[in-house]
Design an enzyme around this catalytic site. Structure first.
Site, PDB file in Angstrom:
ATOM      1  N   TYR A 146       0.809  -1.213   0.000  1.00 54.11           N
ATOM      2  CA  TYR A 146       0.000   0.000   0.000  1.00 54.11           C
ATOM      3  C   TYR A 146       0.846   1.267   0.000  1.00 54.11           C
ATOM      4  CZ  TYR A 146      -4.556  -2.180   0.858  1.00 54.11           C
ATOM      5  OH  TYR A 146      -5.720  -2.873   0.739  1.00 54.11           O
ATOM      6  N   LYS A 195       3.669 -15.337   2.941  1.00 57.37           N
ATOM      7  CA  LYS A 195       3.908 -16.107   1.718  1.00 57.37           C
ATOM      8  C   LYS A 195       5.405 -16.360   1.649  1.00 57.37           C
ATOM      9  CE  LYS A 195       2.463 -18.011  -2.136  1.00 57.37           C
ATOM     10  NZ  LYS A 195       1.645 -19.247  -2.138  1.00 57.37           N
ATOM     11  N   ASP A 227      -2.365 -18.507   1.126  1.00 57.95           N
ATOM     12  CA  ASP A 227      -3.346 -19.244   0.324  1.00 57.95           C
ATOM     13  C   ASP A 227      -4.020 -20.327   1.164  1.00 57.95           C
ATOM     14  OD1 ASP A 227      -0.837 -20.424   0.396  1.00 57.95           O
ATOM     15  OD2 ASP A 227      -0.881 -21.169  -1.657  1.00 57.95           O
ATOM     16  N   ASP A 251      -6.061  -7.164   4.246  1.00 57.45           N
ATOM     17  CA  ASP A 251      -7.209  -6.558   3.549  1.00 57.45           C
ATOM     18  C   ASP A 251      -8.092  -7.661   2.978  1.00 57.45           C
ATOM     19  OD1 ASP A 251      -8.789  -4.529   2.296  1.00 57.45           O
ATOM     20  OD2 ASP A 251      -7.793  -5.025   0.404  1.00 57.45           O
ATOM     21  N   ASP A 255     -11.914  -9.355   4.694  1.00 57.86           N
ATOM     22  CA  ASP A 255     -13.206  -9.404   3.990  1.00 57.86           C
ATOM     23  C   ASP A 255     -13.749 -10.836   3.999  1.00 57.86           C
ATOM     24  OD1 ASP A 255     -13.220  -6.701   3.325  1.00 57.86           O
ATOM     25  OD2 ASP A 255     -13.865  -7.087   1.262  1.00 57.86           O
TER      26      ASP A 255
HETATM   27  C1  IPM Z   1     -10.270  -1.481   3.979  1.00 59.90           C
HETATM   28  C2  IPM Z   1     -10.548  -0.917   2.621  1.00 59.90           C
HETATM   29  C3  IPM Z   1      -9.416   0.027   2.240  1.00 59.90           C
HETATM   30  C4  IPM Z   1      -8.131  -0.774   2.251  1.00 59.90           C
HETATM   31  C5  IPM Z   1      -9.610   0.761   0.903  1.00 59.90           C
HETATM   32  C6  IPM Z   1     -10.905   1.554   0.896  1.00 59.90           C
HETATM   33  C7  IPM Z   1      -8.446   1.624   0.544  1.00 59.90           C
HETATM   34  O1  IPM Z   1     -10.713  -1.939   1.686  1.00 59.90           O
HETATM   35  O2  IPM Z   1     -10.196  -0.692   4.953  1.00 59.90           O
HETATM   36  O3  IPM Z   1     -10.138  -2.702   4.094  1.00 59.90           O
HETATM   37  O4  IPM Z   1      -7.814  -1.439   1.262  1.00 59.90           O
HETATM   38  O5  IPM Z   1      -7.435  -0.747   3.263  1.00 59.90           O
HETATM   39 MG    MG Z   2     -10.686  -3.885   2.517  1.00 55.32          MG
END
Ligand code: IPM
Ligand code: MG
Length: 360
Positions: A146, A195, A227, A251, A255
């Site tokens: 990032y 990884k 993975d 990240d 999710d």
């Molecule tokens: C998160 C989001 C952010 C990230 C985006 C919006 C830049 O997906 O907070 O997980 O990737 O960190």
């Molecule tokens: Mg995210």
């Protein structure tokens, strides 16, 4: 006690969900005799509209004057929003990355917990869910891909893009320590995800995490390739206590972890630096498709406010009260659309906020 809380309403459903969290915080103030002074801060698209840039120095300076900052969500629909006609460094997301870096928020805590009441909403089979799961992802937030150098070039008509993944041992060590400290207050297990079979940055990650583990002899450490971790999260989520990982892996895995809890609308997060200060936000995005319709689930933001009470303000009893109120409302059968199941009562964003506030 008196506290100064920064509020970033942000974009999309942000203003709606932050409004509900504020309702709950006001109920906490009423019950426990605290005073919260709220300071409105602009970030993301809202800041672009007002100031032409997604983050200003003023927002950073004002955030630094607060005990903690609570945020909704930033960003819009990339296909239709004018914000995405701007160059990448001027878009809403750049504001979020900018404030994380400016406030040195290197440790991102994302708990993923399956409420018994939401087993129905969980996409996994009952035998996979077993006794349920309760994990926390500790994601490094100010380094890695990032924040490494990036560029897009063109040579002899061929376009080329490069991103770089850099970690120093210091960056790894400080976030690893956070993960071990958190594990010490939980089930005493850290799964470090990398990884290391391919990446140098992961091999350094693994070495430094092992060094840090020596400082915490009562915590069990295991390493897992990313993975494999993605697979284990849907195969046997109950095996995890604390998952420690770098920015990009965190990240993606967070999710995934949120989805197995039934809805991304339930997941809170805290981004912390070395001090008590933190930025608290739901793990989900700004959902522009349902913005302004009173449909969004405000629970992730309300639970983020609970994390804020606990981690930045040391108000554990108050944080418990918010989490208990959420549990009660779910047990009573109230659901927003995203977590709706048969036999439950469907409520709006504002109704959900009021129901939770009333149970403080
Ligand atoms: C998160 C989001 C952010 C990230 C985006 C919006 C830049 O997906 O907070 O997980 O990737 O960190
Ligand atoms: Mg995210």
């Amino acid at each position: 006690m008196q506290y100064r809380i920064g509020l970033i309403h942000g974009d999309g459903i942000g203003p709606e969900i932050v409004g509900e969290a504020q309702k709950v915080l006001d109920a906490v103030c009423g019950k426990y005799g605290h005073t919260f002074e709220y300071v409105r801060l602009l970030l993301g698209g809202a800041s672009i509209d007002a100031n032409g840039v997604p983050l200003t120095e003023e927002t950073v300076a004002e955030a630094k004057q607060c005990d903690a900052v609570l945020m909704g969500s930033i960003g819009g629909d990339a296909a239709t929003s004018p914000w995405y006609k701007l160059e990448p460094s001027k878009r809403p997301e750049a504001g979020l990355l900018g404030i994380r870096k400016a406030l040195n928020l290197f440790a991102n805590l994302r708990p993923a917990y399956l409420y018994d009441e939401l087993r129905e909403a969980c996409p996994l089979k009952n035998e996979v869910i077993g006794e349920g799961f309760d994990m926390i992802i500790v994601r490094e937030l100010t380094g890695g891909l990032y924040f490494g150098e990036r560029k897009t070039t063109e040579e002899d008509g061929v376009r080329k893009a490069v991103d770089t993944l850099v970690y120093s041992e210091e960056e790894i060590r400080r976030v690893a320590r956070k993960a071990f400290e958190i594990a010490g207050k939980r089930r005493k297990k850290v799964t470090s995800v990398d990884k290391a079979n391919v990446l140098d940055s992961s091999r350094l990650w693994r070495t430094v995490v092992e060094e840090v583990a020596e400082e915490y002899p009562d915590i069990a450490l295991e390493h897992m390739l990313v993975d494999n971790c993605a697979m284990q999260l849907v195969r046997d989520p109950g095996q995890f206590d604390v998952i420690l990982t770098e920015n990009m892996f965190g990240d993606i895995l967070s999710d995934e972890a949120s989805m197995v809890t039934g809805s991304i609308g339930m997941l809170s997060s805290a981004s912390l630096n070395e001090t008590k200060f933190g930025l608290y936000e739901p793990s989900h995005g700004s959902a522009p498709d349902i913005a302004g319709k009173n449909l969004a689930n405000p629970i992730a933001t309300i639970l983020s406010a609970a994390m804020m009470l606990r981690y930045s303000l040391d108000l554990d009893r108050e944080a418990d009260a918010v989490e208990d109120a959420v549990r009660k409302v779910l047990a009573e059968g109230y659901r927003t659309g995203d977590i709706m199941s048969e036999g439950c009562q469907r409520v709006s964003t504002t109704e959900m906020g009021t129901l939770i506030a009333e149970r403080i």
